[in-house]
Scaffold this active site. Structure first.
Site: not given
Ligand code: PAF
Length: 296
Positions: A46, A158
């Site tokens: 993250h 991601g």
């Protein structure tokens, strides 16, 4: 937390209207807005999205909201790790400018069933769609709502959740939203295990063996040009199945755009190998791009 509060250098907001007021001031000052949606339990993966946003946008907002509508299993939702204090600390260290921590009422003021319905065709049928029915409907619903609130110039996601990125890309297209979707590389532990909020739930022995997932993806990448793809899928599946505590759900080699299975290496110029497996009580997913040539 009713109103905006400075969290040292980082701002924290619960109310959409307070966040929007703050963002409007930054837009007026000429800053572009980068947005990183998360469900908390933050890790290096993250934080790499936050850093990418910082590098490209004038102002970075990260949201933390454990979205109930994307969990097809109530047990999974209740076990989802919640580490808000540590998350705020990490975000601040990564120089995130603002964090958005909405309540369920703020995200879904008209109830959990609200929001536009999207039709994803084959994108949400295979792989995660097969094993987690309804999951992507919930993901599209919450990301659409968060994009409505934040109105960013770019959203950062991601590659680990490759199918999720494909769904969000299609949702953005169908909704006609003017936001750039940036897919950032998967961040891995030393043994190759993809970073995930779920990794903390692995027992010690399971964690030691979990690098096998990436090793099998690497095995596929290395052999894809000269062995039948179906054989490689089978070999990876067998290897994962024979590891104690592992229960693989799928190993699929798919076209990176359509997510349809690819039978032959020459069939597509963008090919991705994807895996989902249970390791004990924890479900892990991962993928690697095994071919990306041409415009792809
Ligand atoms: O990837 C996640 O953490 C979630 O699916 C997302 C994109 C934040 C939506 O809840």
């Amino acid at each position: 937390m009713g109103e905006a509060k400075p969290c040292q250098a980082m701002w924290a907001f619960q109310l959409p209207s307070s966040l929007q007021k703050h963002l409007n001031r930054h837009r007026a000052a000429g800053n572009s807005i980068g947005f990183v949606p998360t469900m908390g339990a933050l890790h290096e993966g993250h934080l790499s999205l936050v850093r990418q946003s910082n590098a490209e946008a004038g102002f970075t907002v990260c949201s933390i909201f454990v979205n109930p509508t994307q969990f097809n299993d109530a047990g999974d939702l209740s076990k989802y790790p919640r580490t808000e204090g540590e998350d705020l600390f990490q975000l601040e260290r990564a120089h995130c400018d603002a964090v958005f921590l909405p309540s369920e009422e703020e995200v879904y003021p008209s109830g959990l069933d609200s929001g536009p319905v999207f039709e994803f065709g084959p994108l949400d049928k295979a792989m995660e769609g097969e094993f987690r029915p309804g999951h992507f409907k919930g993901v599209a619903q919450v990301v659409h709502r968060l994009l409505q609130i934040v109105s960013p110039d770019a959203i950062y996601m991601g590659q680990k959740d490759f199918q999720q990125v494909a769904i969000v890309r299609e949702m953005i297209r169908q909704a006609g939203l003017k936001v750039r979707l940036v897919m950032c590389p998967t961040i891995r532990e030393k043994d190759g295990l993809a970073m995930s909020s779920r990794n903390v739930r692995l027992l010690e022995g399971q964690r030691l063996r979990a690098g096998l997932i990436y090793r099998q993806l690497e095995m596929i990448r290395e052999n894809a040009g000269h062995e039948p793809l179906a054989d490689l899928e089978k070999r990876a599946l067998q290897s994962l199945s024979s590891e104690p505590g592992f229960r693989p759900e799928y190993v699929r080699i798919v076209d990176g755009k359509t997510l349809r299975s690819v039978g032959d290496y020459s069939e597509s110029d963008f090919i991705v190998a994807c895996v989902a497996t249970w390791v004990g009580e924890v479900r892990l997913i991962d993928n690697v791009v095994i071919k990306h040539s041409g415009e792809g």
